[in-house]
Design a protein around this motif. Sequence first.
Motif: not given
Length: 212
Positions: A1-28
């Motif tokens: 069960m812990a592995q299940y939530f761990q996977s969800i956390y990693e998927a969401v966090s990596t998506a946010l990191v990628g989106m933050s980089i994209t958002i930074k470049h939108i205004y450059r």
Amino acid sequence: MAQYFQSIYEAVSTALVGMSITIKHIYRKPVTLQYPDERQVLPDRYRGFVHNDMAKCDACNICAKLCPVDCIYIESEGKGKERMMTRYAIDYNKCIWCSMCTENCHTGSITMSHDYDHSVYDRRSLVYEFMDPTEQTIPCHRATRIDTGWWVEPKEDKPKPKPKPAAEPAAEAAPVADEPAAEVKPAAPVEPSTPAEPAAPTEPSDDKGEDK
Ligand code: SF4
Ligand code: SF4
């Protein structure tokens, strides 16, 4: 069960990191251009393809003689006032963009342009012909060029005022020569050469003999 939530956390966090980089470049400001609709602004001294303004060229051959790779071809017919230029071509396969031709052209007709995108499929297409002898020939002699309306004033000679500063350093050189001469005086202490005096001690030797 812990592995299940761990996977969800990693998927969401990596998506946010990628989106933050994209958002930074939108205004450059973009660093790319929509070539060929948009072109790079090049420096004034950029060396693009060599260009010759045939209205100014008088076929003096200076550029062809100075070209280190012999890629400028000039042909003419006739002599004296009847001499007419029939060909001016540059082989860009050989050109090394050294600018020897442009810096020594006395009329300023040949220049380094800002053109750089002359891609071709056949290397033979890189031999550029600047005139068509079947449509025009260009008078080479100055008098003929003036009569036929081909004459264009040569470019200005900027290095003319140089002779003046050449005379000043000569005048300054004189005082410099005097100063060191004065310093040489200290060499006079050669007086010590008078140490001939020590030779006198030979006399005392006589005295000694007398004493004995
Ligand atoms: S040096 Fe200038 S004027 Fe003379 S042939 Fe070359 S381009 Fe023409
Ligand atoms: S830039 Fe140099 S190599 Fe090219 S045509 Fe002029 S003199 Fe020749």
